[in-house]
Design a protein around this motif. Structure first.
Motif, PDB file in Angstrom:
ATOM      1  N   PRO A 306       0.814  -1.219   0.000  1.00 34.28           N
ATOM      2  CA  PRO A 306       0.000   0.000   0.000  1.00 34.28           C
ATOM      3  C   PRO A 306       0.847   1.269   0.000  1.00 34.28           C
ATOM      4  CG  PRO A 306      -0.833  -1.564   1.610  1.00 34.28           C
ATOM      5  CD  PRO A 306       0.497  -2.100   1.132  1.00 34.28           C
ATOM      6  N   VAL A 307       0.557   2.160  -0.952  1.00 35.62           N
ATOM      7  CA  VAL A 307       1.305   3.419  -1.028  1.00 35.62           C
ATOM      8  C   VAL A 307       0.514   4.529  -0.340  1.00 35.62           C
ATOM      9  CG1 VAL A 307       0.427   4.038  -3.343  1.00 35.62           C
ATOM     10  CG2 VAL A 307       2.596   4.954  -2.568  1.00 35.62           C
ATOM     11  N   GLN A 308      -0.796   4.470  -0.425  1.00 35.33           N
ATOM     12  CA  GLN A 308      -1.751   5.426   0.177  1.00 35.33           C
ATOM     13  C   GLN A 308      -1.758   6.781  -0.504  1.00 35.33           C
ATOM     14  OE1 GLN A 308      -3.593   3.671   1.806  1.00 35.33           O
ATOM     15  NE2 GLN A 308      -2.539   2.276   3.180  1.00 35.33           N
ATOM     16  N   SER A 309      -0.575   7.366  -0.750  1.00 34.43           N
ATOM     17  CA  SER A 309      -0.512   8.626  -1.504  1.00 34.43           C
ATOM     18  C   SER A 309       0.863   8.710  -2.152  1.00 34.43           C
ATOM     19  CB  SER A 309      -0.700   9.818  -0.563  1.00 34.43           C
ATOM     20  OG  SER A 309      -0.307  11.013  -1.226  1.00 34.43           O
ATOM     21  N   GLY A 310       0.954   9.473  -3.262  1.00 33.27           N
ATOM     22  CA  GLY A 310       2.250   9.625  -3.910  1.00 33.27           C
ATOM     23  C   GLY A 310       2.944  10.913  -3.497  1.00 33.27           C
ATOM     24  N   ASP A 346      -2.904  -0.027  -2.178  1.00 30.34           N
ATOM     25  CA  ASP A 346      -4.082   0.704  -1.707  1.00 30.34           C
ATOM     26  C   ASP A 346      -3.775   2.192  -1.823  1.00 30.34           C
ATOM     27  OD1 ASP A 346      -5.179  -1.691  -0.839  1.00 30.34           O
ATOM     28  OD2 ASP A 346      -4.682  -1.379   1.265  1.00 30.34           O
ATOM     29  N   ILE A 347      -4.764   2.962  -2.291  1.00 33.14           N
ATOM     30  CA  ILE A 347      -4.568   4.410  -2.439  1.00 33.14           C
ATOM     31  C   ILE A 347      -5.775   5.143  -1.847  1.00 33.14           C
ATOM     32  CG2 ILE A 347      -4.254   6.325  -4.077  1.00 33.14           C
ATOM     33  CD1 ILE A 347      -3.189   4.207  -6.086  1.00 33.14           C
ATOM     34  N   ILE A 348      -5.493   6.177  -1.087  1.00 33.12           N
ATOM     35  CA  ILE A 348      -6.575   7.001  -0.534  1.00 33.12           C
ATOM     36  C   ILE A 348      -6.592   8.342  -1.271  1.00 33.12           C
ATOM     37  CG2 ILE A 348      -7.402   8.224   1.519  1.00 33.12           C
ATOM     38  CD1 ILE A 348      -6.101   6.041   3.217  1.00 33.12           C
ATOM     39  N   VAL A 349      -7.773   8.743  -1.708  1.00 28.15           N
ATOM     40  CA  VAL A 349      -7.916  10.041  -2.380  1.00 28.15           C
ATOM     41  C   VAL A 349      -8.667  10.985  -1.450  1.00 28.15           C
ATOM     42  CG1 VAL A 349      -8.858  11.242  -4.379  1.00 28.15           C
ATOM     43  CG2 VAL A 349      -8.060   8.905  -4.603  1.00 28.15           C
ATOM     44  N   GLY A 350      -8.207  12.224  -1.385  1.00 26.77           N
ATOM     45  CA  GLY A 350      -8.946  13.236  -0.628  1.00 26.77           C
ATOM     46  C   GLY A 350      -8.579  13.306   0.832  1.00 26.77           C
ATOM     47  N   ASP A 358      -0.559  17.513  -5.060  1.00 25.78           N
ATOM     48  CA  ASP A 358      -0.359  16.250  -4.317  1.00 25.78           C
ATOM     49  C   ASP A 358      -0.966  15.086  -5.093  1.00 25.78           C
ATOM     50  OD1 ASP A 358       0.855  17.414  -2.015  1.00 25.78           O
ATOM     51  OD2 ASP A 358      -1.134  18.057  -1.323  1.00 25.78           O
ATOM     52  N   PHE A 359      -2.180  15.340  -5.604  1.00 26.64           N
ATOM     53  CA  PHE A 359      -2.874  14.280  -6.330  1.00 26.64           C
ATOM     54  C   PHE A 359      -2.086  13.876  -7.587  1.00 26.64           C
ATOM     55  CE2 PHE A 359      -5.994  13.028  -9.595  1.00 26.64           C
ATOM     56  CZ  PHE A 359      -6.353  11.817  -9.036  1.00 26.64           C
ATOM     57  N   LEU A 360      -1.490  14.883  -8.257  1.00 22.90           N
ATOM     58  CA  LEU A 360      -0.699  14.560  -9.449  1.00 22.90           C
ATOM     59  C   LEU A 360       0.498  13.678  -9.085  1.00 22.90           C
ATOM     60  CD1 LEU A 360      -0.846  17.942 -11.434  1.00 22.90           C
ATOM     61  CD2 LEU A 360      -2.089  15.798 -11.898  1.00 22.90           C
ATOM     62  N   ASP A 361       1.030  13.877  -7.886  1.00 16.97           N
ATOM     63  CA  ASP A 361       2.113  12.997  -7.412  1.00 16.97           C
ATOM     64  C   ASP A 361       1.613  11.555  -7.280  1.00 16.97           C
ATOM     65  OD1 ASP A 361       4.547  14.312  -7.171  1.00 16.97           O
ATOM     66  OD2 ASP A 361       3.942  15.323  -5.308  1.00 16.97           O
ATOM     67  N   TYR A 379     -11.160   9.037   0.976  1.00 18.54           N
ATOM     68  CA  TYR A 379     -10.849   9.239   2.390  1.00 18.54           C
ATOM     69  C   TYR A 379     -12.142   9.302   3.204  1.00 18.54           C
ATOM     70  CZ  TYR A 379      -9.888  11.651   6.724  1.00 18.54           C
ATOM     71  OH  TYR A 379      -9.867  11.999   8.046  1.00 18.54           O
ATOM     72  N   SER A 380     -12.157   8.578   4.296  1.00 17.46           N
ATOM     73  CA  SER A 380     -13.325   8.563   5.164  1.00 17.46           C
ATOM     74  C   SER A 380     -12.876   9.001   6.556  1.00 17.46           C
ATOM     75  CB  SER A 380     -13.901   7.145   5.174  1.00 17.46           C
ATOM     76  OG  SER A 380     -14.825   6.965   6.185  1.00 17.46           O
ATOM     77  N   LYS A 381     -13.586   9.971   7.091  1.00 18.59           N
ATOM     78  CA  LYS A 381     -13.184  10.562   8.378  1.00 18.59           C
ATOM     79  C   LYS A 381     -13.572   9.626   9.515  1.00 18.59           C
ATOM     80  CE  LYS A 381     -14.132  15.022  10.525  1.00 18.59           C
ATOM     81  NZ  LYS A 381     -14.745  16.321  10.242  1.00 18.59           N
TER      82      LYS A 381
END
Ligand code: 5AD
Ligand code: SF4
Length: 481
Positions: A306-310, A346-350, A358-361, A379-381
């Motif tokens: 899982p990277v979660q975000s780039g 796994d990736i989380i958006v938002g 950030d999203f482009l990364d 993303y879920s709070k």
């Protein structure tokens, strides 16, 4: 599991204090109660275990099933017809909770017409006090509520419910206990999940798991290997080693051993032909593990990473403890060592504060790594987590738009990456008769991809060679050779 003779158990004596003996005592007791109830009903009483969420929950459900069968319940796949329905819940994202409330409402109606019906709830969602309060107030028809730490006590809780006739609630905040040798009923005869550790100490800032699954605890290697030897003796050929972060396996043991060493021990077990594991945290994935995977003939060519975000900035806010560059370097190292590896993520958006840049990364990482598949989440709070208190929650509209862009990219890449095996011959483990077309069976390759090909149910559990004829995105159509 222990062999148990219930007729030899003296139920007039007090329950033993030691585990697992105590639970076998309660299984015997619940058996007696159930026998009477079943005589009254004039039919065998049935159960249905419904699982939400991850592989760890799926494995826990096999333990619940094992206990219910020991108590004397008979499995009924349709939950609205069953007499004992238990939901093993997930709370990693808010929509998982909503699904449980929705289905619970339906069950409440079914219960009104079945006097023998009991409803149990367990798993991660029950570790949240707000959930239990809501259930106590608005779902009084629930019979039994327990959490993740005391699932081994299921037999005792059933017996208590049967004896008291009242709603039983037992939730623990945490535990350092691991109870071995309880019954469990495997869903598949030829493959099995094996817990190697419980809990998580990482506290990624968006994640509720460390709060509901507690601190990290590893099972003793001796117990794990004993279980796998037993499974192999029973005909199991594939094991999936399970933990929230298998790469930190062993750190809390009195005689520490690491995950790579454990894998080498599992590899030695005769009869086990495939080894999988889930989940790996990039920060803990060692060079030693890569080496062990490279030289292994049993460890599957698949790594879920899982990277979660780039974006390094977001990764820091997520408390992931690696940068974009470190992640990409790790992927390079893995691909160089094991060129035929399949990578998933796994990736989380938002996540709060995520900008377009950030999203482009994140998109950049997806394009560079070229995953076989990626699980993408909005993303879920989750209340109680550090991220829930962060400002700059991203507006829904922006998140949805990014999510669709990401999904498109992931799917395009995945169909290209997965397609490269067309016309090769692969060894697959046959798992099931195809749901939609009973003239086909479904097999899984080492790299976790599925292939459907003509064959009968007699092939289930066997390894066969299949030629891949056509890639349909996430799966292949093929023929036996
Ligand atoms: N919101 C969205 N996705 C989440 N995950 C964990 N917590 C959250 C959350 N709050 C995802 C992560 C993790 C997977 C199991 O679920 O991507 O790897
Ligand atoms: Fe959650 Fe992070 Fe632990 Fe995974 S490693 S369970 S995402 S806290």
């Amino acid at each position: 599991m222990k062999e148990f003779d219930y007729t030899k158990m003296d139920l007039t004596e007090e329950a033993p204090a030691r585990e697992p003996d105590r639970q076998y005592y309660f299984m015997a007791k619940a058996r007696e109660y159930l026998k009477k109830e079943s005589e009254e009903a004039g039919r065998p009483l049935t159960f249905c275990v419904t699982t939400f969420g991850c592989q760890m929950n799926a494995r826990d459900s096999e333990k619940l099933t094992g206990i219910l069968e020991q108590v004397g319940y008979v499995e009924e796949p349709d939950e609205e017809k069953a007499d004992f329905v238990i939901y093993n819940t997930c709370t990693v994202r808010e929509n998982a909770n909503q699904r449980v409330y929705g289905r619970l409402g339906q069950l409440g109606k079914a219960k009104k017409s079945n006097p023998h019906m009991r409803i149990g709830l367990c798993g991660c969602m029950m570790q949240e006090s707000a959930v239990v309060e809501k259930l106590k107030k608005s779902y009084r028809f629930v019979d039994l509520i327990f959490g993740t730490h005391n699932i081994y006590k299921f037999a005792e809780l059933i017996a208590t419910r049967m004896e008291s006739g009242r709603m039983v609630i037992d939730i623990w905040k945490d535990t350092d206990k691991i109870v071995e040798d309880l019954p469990s009923e495997r869903k598949y005869s030829f493959k099995s999940g094996v817990n190697i550790m419980f809990g998580c100490n990482n506290f990624c800032s968006y994640c509720i798991v460390p709060y509901v699954r507690g601190r990290e605890r590893s099972r003793n290697p001796g117990d794990i290997l004993k279980e796998i030897r037993h499974l192999a003796g029973d005909g199991v050929v594939e094991v999936m080693l399970l933990g929230q972060n298998v790469n930190s396996y062993g750190k809390t043991l009195d005689h520490p051993i690491n995950f790579a060493q454990l894998l080498q021990e599992v590899e030695k077990i005769d009869g086990i032909e495939r080894i999988r594991f889930m989940t790996s945290h990039p920060k803990d994935l060692s060079d030693e593990l890569i080496k062990v995977m490279k030289h292994s003939s049993k460890i599957c060519r698949h790594l879920h990473l899982p990277v979660q975000s780039g974006s390094t900035r977001i990764l820091e806010k997520m408390n992931r403890r690696y940068t974009k560059e470190q992640y990409l370097n790790l992927v390079d190292k893995i691909k160089k060592a094991i060129p035929d590896i399949s990578l998933t993520t796994d990736i989380i958006v938002g996540f709060p504060g995520e900008t377009e840049e950030d999203f482009l990364d994140t998109l950049d990482v997806v394009r560079k790594v070229r995953y076989d598949s990626a699980f993408t989440f909005i993303y879920s709070k989750r209340s109680g987590t550090p991220a829930a208190a962060m400002e700059e929650q991203v507006p829904d509209k922006v998140v949805k738009e990014r999510f669709h862009r990401l999904l498109g990219e992931v799917q395009d890449i995945s169909s290209e990456v997965c397609g490269v095996h067309t016309y090769t011959i692969q060894k697959v483990l046959v798992e099931a008769v195809n749901d939609h077309d009973s003239s086909l069976v479904t097999g899984r390759m080492s790299n976790n991809l599925l292939v459907h090909f003509p064959g009968g149910g007699n092939l289930i559990g066997q390894f066969v060679k299949v030629k891949l004829l056509e890639c349909r995105g996430f799966y292949y159509l093929g023929e036996r050779v």
